[in-house]
Design an enzyme around this catalytic site. Structure first.
Site, PDB file in Angstrom:
ATOM      1  N   SER A   1      42.212  55.380 -12.533  1.00 47.16           N
ATOM      2  CA  SER A   1      41.689  54.105 -12.994  1.00 47.16           C
ATOM      3  C   SER A   1      42.114  53.823 -14.427  1.00 47.16           C
ATOM      4  CB  SER A   1      40.164  54.105 -12.888  1.00 47.16           C
ATOM      5  OG  SER A   1      39.696  52.783 -12.874  1.00 47.16           O
TER       6      SER A   1
ATOM      7  N   GLY B   1      43.171  50.869 -10.015  1.00 47.54           N
ATOM      8  CA  GLY B   1      43.807  51.328 -11.246  1.00 47.54           C
ATOM      9  C   GLY B   1      44.213  50.224 -12.195  1.00 47.54           C
TER      10      GLY B   1
ATOM     11  N   GLU C   1      42.789  48.124  -3.605  1.00 43.37           N
ATOM     12  CA  GLU C   1      41.347  48.323  -3.763  1.00 43.37           C
ATOM     13  C   GLU C   1      40.931  48.123  -5.223  1.00 43.37           C
ATOM     14  OE1 GLU C   1      41.059  52.417  -2.675  1.00 43.37           O
ATOM     15  OE2 GLU C   1      41.566  52.083  -0.590  1.00 43.37           O
TER      16      GLU C   1
ATOM     17  N   GLY D   1      38.826  47.419  -8.435  1.00 42.14           N
ATOM     18  CA  GLY D   1      37.421  47.389  -8.816  1.00 42.14           C
ATOM     19  C   GLY D   1      37.292  46.864 -10.234  1.00 42.14           C
ATOM     20  N   ARG D   2      37.731  47.688 -11.173  1.00 39.95           N
ATOM     21  CA  ARG D   2      37.608  47.367 -12.592  1.00 39.95           C
ATOM     22  C   ARG D   2      38.200  46.003 -12.943  1.00 39.95           C
ATOM     23  NH1 ARG D   2      37.372  50.956 -16.729  1.00 39.95           N
ATOM     24  NH2 ARG D   2      38.117  52.616 -15.371  1.00 39.95           N
TER      25      ARG D   2
ATOM     26  N   ASP E   1      33.298  56.895 -18.227  1.00 42.35           N
ATOM     27  CA  ASP E   1      34.517  56.123 -17.971  1.00 42.35           C
ATOM     28  C   ASP E   1      35.456  56.134 -19.182  1.00 42.35           C
ATOM     29  OD1 ASP E   1      36.050  54.390 -16.290  1.00 42.35           O
ATOM     30  OD2 ASP E   1      35.361  52.667 -17.456  1.00 42.35           O
TER      31      ASP E   1
ATOM     32  N   CYS F   1      15.845  59.260 -27.257  1.00 41.08           N
ATOM     33  CA  CYS F   1      15.621  60.219 -28.335  1.00 41.08           C
ATOM     34  C   CYS F   1      16.680  61.315 -28.343  1.00 41.08           C
ATOM     35  CB  CYS F   1      14.221  60.808 -28.221  1.00 41.08           C
ATOM     36  SG  CYS F   1      12.968  59.531 -28.371  1.00 41.08           S
TER      37      CYS F   1
ATOM     38  N   TYR G   1      31.738  49.951 -14.285  1.00 43.29           N
ATOM     39  CA  TYR G   1      31.349  51.322 -14.637  1.00 43.29           C
ATOM     40  C   TYR G   1      30.406  51.348 -15.844  1.00 43.29           C
ATOM     41  CZ  TYR G   1      35.369  52.082 -11.617  1.00 43.29           C
ATOM     42  OH  TYR G   1      36.249  52.043 -10.560  1.00 43.29           O
TER      43      TYR G   1
HETATM   44  C1  LIG Z   1      36.970  53.861  -7.815  1.00 40.77           C
HETATM   45  C2  LIG Z   1      37.838  53.500  -6.691  1.00 40.77           C
HETATM   46  C3  LIG Z   1      38.502  52.269  -6.646  1.00 40.77           C
HETATM   47  C4  LIG Z   1      38.461  51.267  -7.779  1.00 40.77           C
HETATM   48  O1  LIG Z   1      39.349  51.655  -8.770  1.00 40.77           O
HETATM   49  P1  LIG Z   1      39.607  50.749 -10.068  1.00 40.77           P
HETATM   50  O2  LIG Z   1      40.487  51.578 -10.912  1.00 40.77           O
HETATM   51  O3  LIG Z   1      38.284  50.444 -10.662  1.00 40.77           O
HETATM   52  O4  LIG Z   1      40.287  49.509  -9.604  1.00 40.77           O
HETATM   53  C5  LIG Z   1      39.251  51.972  -5.530  1.00 40.77           C
HETATM   54  N1  LIG Z   1      39.345  52.827  -4.494  1.00 40.77           N
HETATM   55  C6  LIG Z   1      38.720  54.020  -4.495  1.00 40.77           C
HETATM   56  C7  LIG Z   1      38.857  54.900  -3.308  1.00 40.77           C
HETATM   57  C8  LIG Z   1      37.969  54.401  -5.594  1.00 40.77           C
HETATM   58  O5  LIG Z   1      37.350  55.596  -5.598  1.00 40.77           O
END
Ligand SMILES: *Cc1c(COP(=O)(O)O)cnc(C)c1O
Length: 396
Positions: free
Chosen positions: A198, A236, A271, A273-274, A315, A340, A369
């Site tokens: 990532s 990624g 896939e 995400g970020r 992260d 604390c 994240y």
């Molecule tokens: C965490 C993850 C993603 C998302 O990755 P990013 O770098 O946030 O785009 C996609 N596929 C799998 C299997 C993951 O574990």
């Protein structure tokens, strides 16, 4: 499922309309109304990020990976514009299902699963799964008529901020043997997948992995296996934090070129995400107090590394953070979280105005994240999640 039995944390949807960059009075009004800390999720940004990545990767089916920001509003927003989804747990599958997402638009990508995980996903209607070893292939034997499997192959980008190929993925050299085992077991392997890590600053490893997968697919075909027709290039895709990264169009150009060299007719997936979630999140926290220690001001916030800033630990992210009040004398200060514990420091040396209790501090690029990995340590309340700009352009 009744509300109280929901596996999801309190997730609230608000019809707020907010135009970025957010103005100070608007953020002050939101805190006055909803309390502090807040995590604002801007659905306009979710849409824009998805569309920008889709344009940079034409022909690639984008499956939003829920892991970085498993929020109703994000799923609902992406569903409306035709996105697909990547889930890795029963909770994530339940979340997409609760939003009426068709199971054909989902893949399950956790390489290591219990039979119950597979059954739950199958009951929802998911058919595409991931495996990276013989034991995992064996778990599909009893479900073999209903599933197709992608083999996850490990390619490690040395420069990725978060390595995702140490824990998962088989050695590329193991693919022929896994294909043979799958054939003996009667488990249908339809393609390959990878996740090079990532927040990768360059696309070099994506390109190498695509080329290596193409070679593996050719070898499989030559070895008499059913043609592998799916390639999932994972996530990624990087975003700006304190350090800017290359624009996504530039990042994806060599990936597009590598994909264009593949045989026609392959189904291509990614896939992300970020890239989709990160820029959509803004954290608004409040200074609870301050102290002068060892020649420096310490400003204490109601959110920290056990909360929305947890990504600084898990992260390795460094978010752009600023004070909403931006006037007068500036000092180099320590910005600390509310628990604390001494590790709960957001920044050891940050230039800020001389803040006092009640002042607001804003962290941007904080969708991915962040709250997803936050806890309740010290029994301190997590940031309340507020989705803004939920409905498409034109809505009030
Ligand atoms: C965490 C993850 C993603 C998302 O990755 P990013 O770098 O946030 O785009 C996609 N596929 C799998 C299997 C993951 O574990």
């Amino acid at each position: 499922m009744s509300k109280s039995a929901s596996p999801f944390r309190s997730r609230e949807l608000h019809p707020e309309r907010l135009i970025a960059p957010y103005a100070r009075p608007e953020l002050e009004a939101l805190v006055a109304r909803y309390g502090s800390p807040l995590l604002l999720i801007d659905c306009d940004v979710v849409r824009a990020q998805y569309q920008r990545l889709a344009a940079a990767l034409p022909g690639v089916g984008l499956h939003y990976a829920l892991k970085p920001l498993p929020e109703l509003a994000v799923v609902a927003t992406l569903k409306e514009i035709g996105a697909c989804f990547d889930v890795a747990s029963g909770g994530e599958a339940e979340l997409v299902r609760s939003q009426g997402v068709a199971p054909e638009r989902c893949i399950h990508t956790h390489p290591i699963k219990r039979d119950g995980d597979i059954r739950d996903a199958l009951r929802f209607g998911i058919r595409t799964f991931v495996a990276d070893n013989v034991d995992e292939l064996g778990k599909f034997v009893r479900h073999r008529r209903r599933v197709e499997v992608l083999l996850r192959v490990a390619f490690r980008a040395a420069d990725a901020v978060c390595d995702l190929s140490r824990k998962f993925g088989c050695d590329p050299a193991a693919v022929p043997e896994l294909l043979s085992v799958a054939r003996r077991l009667g488990v249908r392997v339809t393609g390959l997948s990878f996740h090079v890590g990532s927040q990768t600053p360059t696309p070099t490893m994506h390109v190498r992995a695509i080329e290596a997968c193409a070679a593996l697919m050719r070898a499989a075909h030559a070895g008499g296996h059913e043609p592998l027709s799916v390639l999932d290039i994972g996530g990624g895709f990087p975003i700006d934090y304190q350090q800017p990264v290359m624009p996504i169009e530039q990042f994806c150009a060599p990936i597009r070129a590598a994909l264009a060299a593949l045989p026609v007719g392959l189904r291509l997936l990614a896939e992300p995400g970020r890239y989709i979630a990160g820029p959509a999140g803004t954290v608004v926290a409040t200074v609870t107090g301050r102290a002068w220690r060892d020649g420096r001001w310490w400003f204490y916030l109601d959110d920290g590394v056990y909360g929305s800033f947890s990504g600084q630990i898990y992260d390795h992210a460094r978010y752009p953070v600023r004070a909403l009040r931006d006037d007068g004398e500036r000092v180099v200060a320590v910005l600390a979280g509310p628990t604390c514990d001494s590790i709960d420091v957001v920044d050891d040396a940050i230039e800020l105005p001389l803040l006092e209790a009640g002042d607001l501090v804003v962290g941007s690029q904080m969708g991915a994240y962040t709250s997803a990995s936050a806890g309740d340590f010290n029994f301190i309340r997590r940031a309340r999640v507020l989705a803004v700009n939920q409905h498409g352009a034109g809505a009030a």
